[in-house]
Design an enzyme around this catalytic site. Structure first.
Site, PDB file in Angstrom:
ATOM      1  N   GLU A  88       0.834  -1.204   0.000  1.00  0.00           N
ATOM      2  CA  GLU A  88       0.000   0.000   0.000  1.00  0.00           C
ATOM      3  C   GLU A  88       0.874   1.261   0.000  1.00  0.00           C
ATOM      4  O   GLU A  88       0.708   2.172   0.822  1.00  0.00           O
ATOM      5  CB  GLU A  88      -0.963  -0.012   1.189  1.00  0.00           C
ATOM      6  N   GLU A  94      -5.346  -8.997   0.149  1.00  0.00           N
ATOM      7  CA  GLU A  94      -5.898  -8.965   1.504  1.00  0.00           C
ATOM      8  C   GLU A  94      -7.398  -8.775   1.425  1.00  0.00           C
ATOM      9  O   GLU A  94      -7.894  -7.988   0.616  1.00  0.00           O
ATOM     10  CB  GLU A  94      -5.349  -7.792   2.332  1.00  0.00           C
TER      11      GLU A  94
END
Length: 541
Positions: A87, A251
């Site tokens: 991220e 995820e």
């Protein structure tokens, strides 16, 4: 992970094997972790933390890193992916500017080691890199991230690497109904007017929005900027020449405790507008919802793909293995785990490779006693469920509590009435699960999916090693099961694990003794399955 109370890597590896988890993402490359997973066959996605990306700007450094941190474990540990950063667009440091060069250096090092293509290189992004996600066909990347996304997409295309994104429909509650987020919507939640495609859950909608955001980059007839849209979009993904076909949900998950707060991974893309809302955002992090959301596994393993990518092979990683007691932020961030630090399950979950494709209906622990009692009375009365096993002195009377009795009755009705979501509603007090709730001699009936109605008896991975060993010794001794096939050099010796050997022995006893519920008890260490567990030359008769 952000925790100081976790078991050793060796114990974690054994836990993963016991639950037949085949794919695991780790967020570092610690040697003790890589050694622990050697010779397990488990496929690892190994991570390079954001803090390392500045050093990864140097090719000599990366070459040395690969030689010392990856190659020594490559032969025994099955490393399939290296994720560089995580991220990075949300990172407060310079990670976003460093990530693509770091990835190119990793690929160059892999080439030198003749491993290019054998280990894929990518970086997981947050869903917040999208500026628009509703309707999915108008999915678009945020122009503010163009500086990293353009070179990243070029890299992924050149190296045939997957696009990785973290998806958390949990944070879409409020823009969509809870049923739509939990895969429980009985009908369409919306239709994409551009494509005519109907959506029943938010996960598929989010994933298709990512697919379309990539596809839309090739649809340049009316736009020059990253997040501008064509006047009208009338195509499906099958009609486009996608530059990247492989997208991995690196995820996804659901917390079991805490209050929902805006999440850095997703809040920038909250443009769903699915025309439904809820009164509160503080009551959704609980065990029932987490278990229900992770029925995602069945959805993914069913092979249906998404509305825009029917039949597509979906790769999804559930976050996370353990709760993280040191993680910063709201309480939800510390409670996504499937297991407690003592390695007991937070809730029952069937993993790919472990499940039988079956489902059961049980009572929700969140339901009130009055609602459960009313539902139990209906199931055993007008619903015509067979509740005889719940009577005193019968096999399912103990434990004598409302949740246990309601669960048995709900499941009996559910199995008799088509295994539909509606057959497990009971006024909102029932939930569908994919792990057999049977215990001892109390067997929760299930329809056999074998064409000939056959069943087999195997060891449950929930059993302790000592209990399994005792049961195996009894089966092969006083139980007179034929255990010759699990001796060294015989057809069923490999894999040489207690779970595999006990399963073979249990089934041999079960088949010889009438294939009854009682002959598959082994003091609660065995379960009946309706898919043939035979493999290779090892035949479960």
């Amino acid at each position: 992970m952000d925790a100081d109370n976790l078991p050793s890597p060796e114990k974690v590896a054994q836990l993963v094997r016991n639950h037949n988890i085949q794919y695991l993402r780790i967020y570092n490359y610690r040697p003790e972790v890589l050694r622990a997973f050697s010779n397990t066959g488990i496929e690892l996605m190994v991570g390079v933390p954001n803090a390392d990306l500045s050093q990864f700007q140097s090719q000599p450094y990366v070459d040395s890193w690969l030689r010392t941190s990856i190659l020594p474990y490559r032969e025994a540990t099955k490393i399939t992916h290296i994720t560089v950063g995580v991220e990075v667009t949300n990172s407060p440091d310079n990670a976003a500017n460093c990530v693509v060069r770091a990835m190119r250096n990793v690929v160059s090092a892999l080439k030198s080691a003749n491993l290019q293509g054998k280990i894929k290189v990518s970086t997981p992004l947050s869903f917040g890199v999208l500026s628009k996600s509703y309707p999915p066909s108008e999915g678009a990347f945020n122009s503010g991230y163009e500086y990293v996304l353009r070179p990243l997409l070029d890299f992924l295309e050149e190296n045939q690497s997957p696009f990785m994104v973290n998806l958390y429909p949990f944070y879409a509650i409020g823009d969509s109904s809870l049923d739509a987020v939990l895969f429980k919507s009985p009908s369409s939640i919306f239709v994409d007017q551009n494509t005519g495609l109907s959506y029943k859950n938010i996960f598929d909608a989010q994933l298709d929005a990512v697919f379309y955001a990539i596809a839309n980059l090739n649809f340049r007839t009316t736009r020059n900027t990253f997040d501008a849209q064509p006047d009208t979009v009338h195509f499906t993904l099958a009609d486009t020449d996608l530059i990247i076909n492989d997208i991995i949900a690196a995820e996804t998950g659901w917390p079991t405790r805490g209050s929902r707060r805006p999440h850095a991974s997703t809040h920038n893309a909250k443009t769903y507008n699915y025309s439904a809302s809820l009164d509160s955002v503080d009551d959704y992090a609980n065990i029932d919802n987490a278990q229900t959301y992770n029925n995602l596994i069945s959805h993914v393993m069913g092979g249906s793909g998404t509305p825009a990518r029917p039949g597509a092979n979906l790769d999804v990683y559930i976050f996370s293995l353990f709760n993280e007691n040191l993680k910063q932020g709201p309480e939800t961030e510390r409670n996504f785990g499937l297991f407690y630090p003592d390695m007991t399950s937070v809730y029952n979950l069937v993993f790919p490779g472990k499940g039988t494709g079956r489902s059961w209906c049980v009572a929700s622990r969140q339901a009130s006693n009055s609602a459960l009692q009313n539902a139990l009375d209906w199931a055993c009365g007008p619903g015509k469920a067979d509740c005889s096993a719940l009577q005193p002195d019968q096999q399912c009377f103990e434990p004598n509590n409302l949740v246990s009795h309601a669960s048995f009755a709900f499941n009996n009705y559910y199995q008799k009435n088509g295994l539909t979501d509606q057959a497990c509603r009971f006024g909102g007090t029932g939930i569908v699960v994919y792990n057999d709730p049977s215990y001892g001699n109390c067997i929760y009936n299930v329809k056999s999916r074998d064409p000939n109605g056959r069943t087999w008896c195997v060891a449950t991975s929930q059993a302790s090693r000592s209990n399994l060993q005792n049961a195996l010794d009894w089966a092969c001794g006083p139980g007179k099961a034929d255990c010759s096939e699990i001796q060294p050099n015989q057809r069923c010796f490999q894999p040489d694990t207690l779970l595999a050997h006990a399963s073979f022995a249990f089934n041999n006893y079960y088949q010889k003794n009438g294939a009854t519920d009682a002959s598959c008890s082994f003091r609660g260490n065995a379960i009946k399955v309706d898919r043939d567990p035979s493999y290779g030359n090892c035949i479960y008769h």
